[in-house]
Motif scaffolding. Sequence first.
Motif, PDB file in Angstrom:
ATOM      1  N   ASP A 189      17.552 -68.720  16.356  1.00 28.04           N
ATOM      2  CA  ASP A 189      17.830 -67.058  16.037  1.00 28.04           C
ATOM      3  C   ASP A 189      19.170 -67.341  15.947  1.00 28.04           C
ATOM      4  OD1 ASP A 189      15.558 -66.373  16.542  1.00 28.04           O
ATOM      5  OD2 ASP A 189      15.678 -65.325  18.236  1.00 28.04           O
ATOM      6  N   PHE A 190      20.322 -68.122  17.360  1.00 30.93           N
ATOM      7  CA  PHE A 190      21.947 -67.794  16.151  1.00 30.93           C
ATOM      8  C   PHE A 190      21.894 -69.055  14.990  1.00 30.93           C
ATOM      9  CE2 PHE A 190      25.525 -71.112  17.367  1.00 30.93           C
ATOM     10  CZ  PHE A 190      26.388 -69.605  16.596  1.00 30.93           C
ATOM     11  N   ASN A 191      21.283 -69.679  15.065  1.00 30.40           N
ATOM     12  CA  ASN A 191      21.169 -71.072  14.066  1.00 30.40           C
ATOM     13  C   ASN A 191      20.768 -70.210  12.344  1.00 30.40           C
ATOM     14  OD1 ASN A 191      22.406 -73.507  13.235  1.00 30.40           O
ATOM     15  ND2 ASN A 191      20.429 -74.821  12.827  1.00 30.40           N
ATOM     16  N   VAL A 192      19.666 -69.250  12.319  1.00 34.55           N
ATOM     17  CA  VAL A 192      19.167 -68.650  11.373  1.00 34.55           C
ATOM     18  C   VAL A 192      20.286 -67.561  11.492  1.00 34.55           C
ATOM     19  CG1 VAL A 192      17.182 -67.789  11.179  1.00 34.55           C
ATOM     20  CG2 VAL A 192      16.811 -70.019  11.628  1.00 34.55           C
ATOM     21  N   ALA A 193      20.405 -66.744  11.755  1.00 39.17           N
ATOM     22  CA  ALA A 193      21.360 -65.760  11.414  1.00 39.17           C
ATOM     23  C   ALA A 193      23.042 -65.994  11.113  1.00 39.17           C
ATOM     24  CB  ALA A 193      21.276 -64.991  13.377  1.00 39.17           C
ATOM     25  N   LEU A 194      23.262 -67.475  11.422  1.00 34.98           N
ATOM     26  CA  LEU A 194      24.660 -68.012  10.734  1.00 34.98           C
ATOM     27  C   LEU A 194      24.811 -68.229   9.202  1.00 34.98           C
ATOM     28  CD1 LEU A 194      26.460 -69.914  13.187  1.00 34.98           C
ATOM     29  CD2 LEU A 194      26.434 -67.314  12.963  1.00 34.98           C
ATOM     30  N   GLN A 195      23.265 -68.735   9.191  1.00 38.94           N
ATOM     31  CA  GLN A 195      22.294 -69.669   8.086  1.00 38.94           C
ATOM     32  C   GLN A 195      22.624 -68.300   7.032  1.00 38.94           C
ATOM     33  OE1 GLN A 195      19.070 -72.306   8.305  1.00 38.94           O
ATOM     34  NE2 GLN A 195      20.781 -74.004   9.578  1.00 38.94           N
ATOM     35  N   ASP A 196      21.627 -67.336   7.567  1.00 40.13           N
ATOM     36  CA  ASP A 196      21.676 -66.533   6.638  1.00 40.13           C
ATOM     37  C   ASP A 196      22.862 -65.494   6.087  1.00 40.13           C
ATOM     38  OD1 ASP A 196      18.667 -66.485   7.315  1.00 40.13           O
ATOM     39  OD2 ASP A 196      18.175 -64.455   8.201  1.00 40.13           O
ATOM     40  N   HIS A 197      23.766 -64.779   7.247  1.00 37.61           N
ATOM     41  CA  HIS A 197      25.093 -64.639   6.335  1.00 37.61           C
ATOM     42  C   HIS A 197      25.269 -65.721   5.187  1.00 37.61           C
ATOM     43  CE1 HIS A 197      28.709 -62.455   6.706  1.00 37.61           C
ATOM     44  NE2 HIS A 197      28.573 -63.565   6.578  1.00 37.61           N
ATOM     45  N   VAL A 198      25.861 -66.143   5.646  1.00 39.92           N
ATOM     46  CA  VAL A 198      26.262 -67.411   4.716  1.00 39.92           C
ATOM     47  C   VAL A 198      25.530 -67.231   3.604  1.00 39.92           C
ATOM     48  CG1 VAL A 198      26.895 -69.980   4.399  1.00 39.92           C
ATOM     49  CG2 VAL A 198      27.974 -69.162   6.643  1.00 39.92           C
ATOM     50  N   ARG A 199      24.615 -67.673   3.316  1.00 42.07           N
ATOM     51  CA  ARG A 199      23.963 -67.763   1.825  1.00 42.07           C
ATOM     52  C   ARG A 199      23.596 -66.295   1.559  1.00 42.07           C
ATOM     53  NH1 ARG A 199      19.443 -69.553   3.745  1.00 42.07           N
ATOM     54  NH2 ARG A 199      18.066 -67.930   4.659  1.00 42.07           N
ATOM     55  N   GLN A 200      23.834 -64.932   2.128  1.00 36.23           N
ATOM     56  CA  GLN A 200      24.411 -64.042   1.227  1.00 36.23           C
ATOM     57  C   GLN A 200      25.603 -62.924   1.383  1.00 36.23           C
ATOM     58  OE1 GLN A 200      23.278 -60.972   5.314  1.00 36.23           O
ATOM     59  NE2 GLN A 200      20.288 -61.307   4.683  1.00 36.23           N
ATOM     60  N   ALA A 201      26.584 -63.631   2.517  1.00 31.72           N
ATOM     61  CA  ALA A 201      27.607 -63.925   1.053  1.00 31.72           C
ATOM     62  C   ALA A 201      28.017 -64.623  -0.026  1.00 31.72           C
ATOM     63  CB  ALA A 201      28.515 -64.200   2.791  1.00 31.72           C
ATOM     64  N   ARG A 202      27.653 -65.884   0.015  1.00 35.29           N
ATOM     65  CA  ARG A 202      27.735 -67.027  -0.988  1.00 35.29           C
ATOM     66  C   ARG A 202      26.796 -66.122  -1.936  1.00 35.29           C
ATOM     67  NH1 ARG A 202      26.529 -72.878   1.397  1.00 35.29           N
ATOM     68  NH2 ARG A 202      29.449 -72.891   2.746  1.00 35.29           N
ATOM     69  N   GLY A 203      26.332 -65.405  -1.749  1.00 32.00           N
ATOM     70  CA  GLY A 203      25.433 -64.856  -3.477  1.00 32.00           C
ATOM     71  C   GLY A 203      23.895 -65.287  -3.696  1.00 32.00           C
ATOM     72  N   ASP A 204      23.248 -66.168  -2.921  1.00 34.80           N
ATOM     73  CA  ASP A 204      22.529 -67.351  -3.782  1.00 34.80           C
ATOM     74  C   ASP A 204      21.235 -66.410  -3.395  1.00 34.80           C
ATOM     75  OD1 ASP A 204      24.436 -69.668  -3.225  1.00 34.80           O
ATOM     76  OD2 ASP A 204      23.569 -70.570  -2.016  1.00 34.80           O
ATOM     77  N   ALA A 205      20.879 -65.641  -2.607  1.00 40.26           N
ATOM     78  CA  ALA A 205      20.077 -65.063  -2.492  1.00 40.26           C
ATOM     79  C   ALA A 205      19.321 -63.577  -3.423  1.00 40.26           C
ATOM     80  CB  ALA A 205      19.409 -64.506  -0.800  1.00 40.26           C
ATOM     81  N   ASN A 206      19.554 -63.730  -4.730  1.00 43.93           N
ATOM     82  CA  ASN A 206      19.373 -62.836  -5.802  1.00 43.93           C
ATOM     83  C   ASN A 206      20.819 -62.069  -5.521  1.00 43.93           C
ATOM     84  OD1 ASN A 206      16.918 -63.672  -6.055  1.00 43.93           O
ATOM     85  ND2 ASN A 206      15.836 -62.306  -4.629  1.00 43.93           N
TER      86      ASN A 206
END
Length: 180
Positions: free
Chosen positions: A125-142
């Motif tokens: 869960d820790f790893n996924v939370a960090l990956q999701d945040h980075v993806r959102q911050a970079r604007g990769d997910a729509n």
Amino acid sequence: QKSPSQKMDQSELERTLLMVREVLVYKLPPRPGASGYRCQEWPKQSCIFQGRLRVIATGAKCVILLESAETNQLYAQCPLDNDKPEVSVEPVTDSSRYFVIRVDDGRGRHAFLGLGFRERADAFDFNVALQDHVRQARGDANGGAYGIDAHGDTGAAGAAAQPLVDFSLKEGETLTVSIG
């Protein structure tokens, strides 16, 4: 005159991405080399802290907080680098439950500490939370799920980058639905 709560936009909201009730923090031996850290080499008596972990995001900024579960006192914090998250949080080479984090005192000094989870699910869960945040911050997910670009700005820039698709029926087209 707007009140402070009315002035706050979405990028200023503090979001808790993850909370783990119990983590272990270790003093690390010197870095073994380019191969990376191995948690099996950490002496068991080098556990220097046991407490709670919270991953907090404010806009595009994310920080990992290590706190006392009893007093809520901050023990250490690890700001996440969205461009190079592996500099802030590095998985060890021999376990999925342990990481090396780069803690920062806010005055330019930093240190590397070992971070361990008792449960594999918490580490995942820790790893996924960090990956999701980075993806959102970079604007990769729509355009980021929160509409936040890499600079912490909100807006419709992410939505404008997506081409609009016209699904309407054109003149002369028919739609047939078969039931049964």
